[in-house]
Design an enzyme around this catalytic site. Structure first.
Site, PDB file in Angstrom:
ATOM      1  N   ARG A 121       6.002   6.239 -21.602  1.00  0.00           N
ATOM      2  CA  ARG A 121       7.024   7.295 -21.502  1.00  0.00           C
ATOM      3  C   ARG A 121       7.508   7.688 -22.899  1.00  0.00           C
ATOM      4  O   ARG A 121       7.602   8.875 -23.221  1.00  0.00           O
ATOM      5  CB  ARG A 121       8.202   6.808 -20.649  1.00  0.00           C
ATOM      6  CG  ARG A 121       7.862   6.789 -19.175  1.00  0.00           C
ATOM      7  CD  ARG A 121       9.023   6.298 -18.328  1.00  0.00           C
ATOM      8  NE  ARG A 121       8.698   6.451 -16.910  1.00  0.00           N
ATOM      9  CZ  ARG A 121       9.126   5.652 -15.941  1.00  0.00           C
ATOM     10  NH1 ARG A 121       9.905   4.608 -16.243  1.00  0.00           N
ATOM     11  NH2 ARG A 121       8.798   5.873 -14.692  1.00  0.00           N
ATOM     12  N   THR A 179       6.922  -5.101  -8.670  1.00  0.00           N
ATOM     13  CA  THR A 179       8.144  -4.929  -7.875  1.00  0.00           C
ATOM     14  C   THR A 179       9.391  -5.113  -8.745  1.00  0.00           C
ATOM     15  O   THR A 179       9.464  -6.028  -9.564  1.00  0.00           O
ATOM     16  CB  THR A 179       8.145  -5.974  -6.730  1.00  0.00           C
ATOM     17  OG1 THR A 179       6.932  -5.839  -5.997  1.00  0.00           O
ATOM     18  CG2 THR A 179       9.339  -5.769  -5.801  1.00  0.00           C
ATOM     19  N   ARG A 230      15.589   0.812  -3.324  1.00  0.00           N
ATOM     20  CA  ARG A 230      17.034   0.721  -3.108  1.00  0.00           C
ATOM     21  C   ARG A 230      17.481   1.885  -2.220  1.00  0.00           C
ATOM     22  O   ARG A 230      17.172   3.036  -2.497  1.00  0.00           O
ATOM     23  CB  ARG A 230      17.732   0.785  -4.463  1.00  0.00           C
ATOM     24  CG  ARG A 230      19.185   0.436  -4.394  1.00  0.00           C
ATOM     25  CD  ARG A 230      19.647   0.066  -5.785  1.00  0.00           C
ATOM     26  NE  ARG A 230      21.058   0.310  -5.949  1.00  0.00           N
ATOM     27  CZ  ARG A 230      21.680   0.132  -7.097  1.00  0.00           C
ATOM     28  NH1 ARG A 230      21.019  -0.256  -8.163  1.00  0.00           N
ATOM     29  NH2 ARG A 230      22.965   0.349  -7.184  1.00  0.00           N
ATOM     30  N   GLY A 256       1.148   1.043  -5.043  1.00  0.00           N
ATOM     31  CA  GLY A 256      -0.035   0.257  -4.673  1.00  0.00           C
ATOM     32  C   GLY A 256      -1.254   1.134  -4.421  1.00  0.00           C
ATOM     33  O   GLY A 256      -2.345   0.874  -4.949  1.00  0.00           O
ATOM     34  N   HIS A 261      12.918  -4.533 -18.508  1.00  0.00           N
ATOM     35  CA  HIS A 261      12.644  -3.184 -18.002  1.00  0.00           C
ATOM     36  C   HIS A 261      13.986  -2.554 -17.632  1.00  0.00           C
ATOM     37  O   HIS A 261      14.791  -3.168 -16.980  1.00  0.00           O
ATOM     38  CB  HIS A 261      11.763  -3.332 -16.761  1.00  0.00           C
ATOM     39  CG  HIS A 261      11.216  -2.041 -16.248  1.00  0.00           C
ATOM     40  ND1 HIS A 261      10.810  -1.015 -17.069  1.00  0.00           N
ATOM     41  CD2 HIS A 261      10.983  -1.614 -14.987  1.00  0.00           C
ATOM     42  CE1 HIS A 261      10.351  -0.023 -16.324  1.00  0.00           C
ATOM     43  NE2 HIS A 261      10.454  -0.362 -15.066  1.00  0.00           N
ATOM     44  N   ALA A 304       0.839  -1.213   0.000  1.00  0.00           N
ATOM     45  CA  ALA A 304       0.000   0.000   0.000  1.00  0.00           C
ATOM     46  C   ALA A 304       0.868   1.255   0.000  1.00  0.00           C
ATOM     47  O   ALA A 304       0.525   2.267   0.590  1.00  0.00           O
ATOM     48  CB  ALA A 304      -0.934  -0.018   1.200  1.00  0.00           C
ATOM     49  N   GLY A 305       2.002   1.168  -0.652  1.00  0.00           N
ATOM     50  CA  GLY A 305       2.888   2.330  -0.787  1.00  0.00           C
ATOM     51  C   GLY A 305       2.425   3.203  -1.941  1.00  0.00           C
ATOM     52  O   GLY A 305       1.238   3.213  -2.294  1.00  0.00           O
TER      53      GLY A 305
END
Ligand code: APR
Length: 309
Positions: free
Chosen positions: A152, A120, A83, A15, A176, A11-12
């Site tokens: 993009r 992720t 990171r 999310g 990616h 839920a960041g």
């Protein structure tokens, strides 16, 4: 017809924004889950309270356990660590592998018939981990990367040519990140290949900006990474699946010989419908395009080997 159910794990930023777009499009009931207590509950309640305003008849709930996620049609996995300074790429890879292992186990136990969309990073390796750990068939494990990279690229092309973003169809293959493979001859503006509209140097500049697209955002935000475009990309894929659209979108898929690649997640055009990936679309590549794709696949293979998959 019963409403569809989507679980968003993590839920960041990505999310919660995925839940936001899903609710805005009235696509499904949504369950938001996270390991941090209170965050999924608070964000989901806040979002649910917005639904009378936006006129969306979906329910949104938040939880720290998986009971409430049971029997989801679709599960989006955004859980993971970003990171941190001093953390190597391999450290991140192993830490996020552990997060994927823990979350996928719960998802499989509670929603054995679901379709998984992985978000992720490092994306292709995490999708491979989810595929191997879930035991799901390959059509039900999909990585989100190509829709974002293509968006993009399309946004930069539209800005450069001063045309509607809706006129641009961008085509991107590969993993990616740094080794993604944009294909300018299949990238069109109202059906016209961009190779007719921009010179090689201009195209290369836009391609490079697309490759660095994630880093460009991180440079501004400093403490986080992109989330509006990544979550919008997830929701385009989710909508294609939930509405059985048969829409062709670039996704990370487990290849079994397509494009000469076997046993690896790599970004390719996929037909998305109710069964997940219903087809992988193969186009004939030139020598240099093929070489770029192989190089991209080799980079993914290295990550996958580092986590023993
Ligand atoms: N189970 C559930 N949630 C978890 C777990 C776990 N085991 N481990 C971490 N989380 C949660 C964190 O508590 C956090 O709320 O995942 C969330 C990640 O949110 P952010 O840190 O805001 O990261 P975000 O920007 O959303 O990116 C998530 O998507 O685009 C990729 O590279 C990005 O890998 C990253 C992921």
């Amino acid at each position: 017809m019963a409403r569809k159910k989507v679980t968003v794990v993590g839920a960041g930023n990505v999310g919660a924004t995925t839940a936001h777009w899903l609710a805005a499009a009235e696509l499904a009931d949504i369950v938001l889950t996270d390991i941090v207590e209170g965050i999924p509950q608070g964000k989901s309640l806040d979002l649910y309270e917005a639904t009378p305003i936006i006129g969306s008849n979906v329910h949104v709930t938040g939880t720290n356990d998986y009971e409430a996620t049971a029997n989801s049609d679709l599960v989006v996995i955004t859980a993971g660590l970003a990171r941190k300074p001093g953390m190597s790429r391999d450290d991140l890879l192993k830490k996020n592998y552990d997060v994927i292992a823990a979350t996928v186990k719960q998802v499989v136990a509670h929603s054995p018939n679901s379709i998984l969309i992985l978000v992720t990073n490092p994306l292709d390796a995490m999708a491979q981990a989810a595929f191997k750990l879930s035991g799901f068939s390959r059509n039900r494990v999909i990585g989100m990367a190509g829709v974002l990279d293509s968006a993009r690229f399309a946004a930069f092309i539209a800005e450069e040519l001063k045309v509607s973003v809706e006129n641009v169809q961008a085509f991107v293959l590969g993993g990616h990140g740094d080794t993604m493979v944009p294909l300018p001859r299949f990238t069109t503006v109202a059906g016209i290949p961009i190779t007719e509209l921009l010179d090689a140097a201009e195209i290369e500049r836009l391609v490079q900006r697309t490759r660095d697209g994630g880093a460009e955002i991180v440079k501004y935000l400093k403490t986080g990474s992109a989330y509006y475009a990544p979550s919008a990309a997830v929701v385009e894929m989710a909508e294609a699946i939930l509405k059985d659209k048969k829409k062709i979108l670039p996704c990370a898929a487990y290849l079994q010989g397509e494009y000469g690649i076997d046993g690896l997640f790599v970004g390719v055009p996929c037909k998305l419908g109710a069964r997940g990936i219903e087809d992988v679309i193969e186009v004939r590549l030139s020598e240099s395009e093929r070489a770029a794709l192989q190089k991209s696949a080799a980079a993914v293979r290295e990550l996958v080997a580092a986590i023993g998959l």
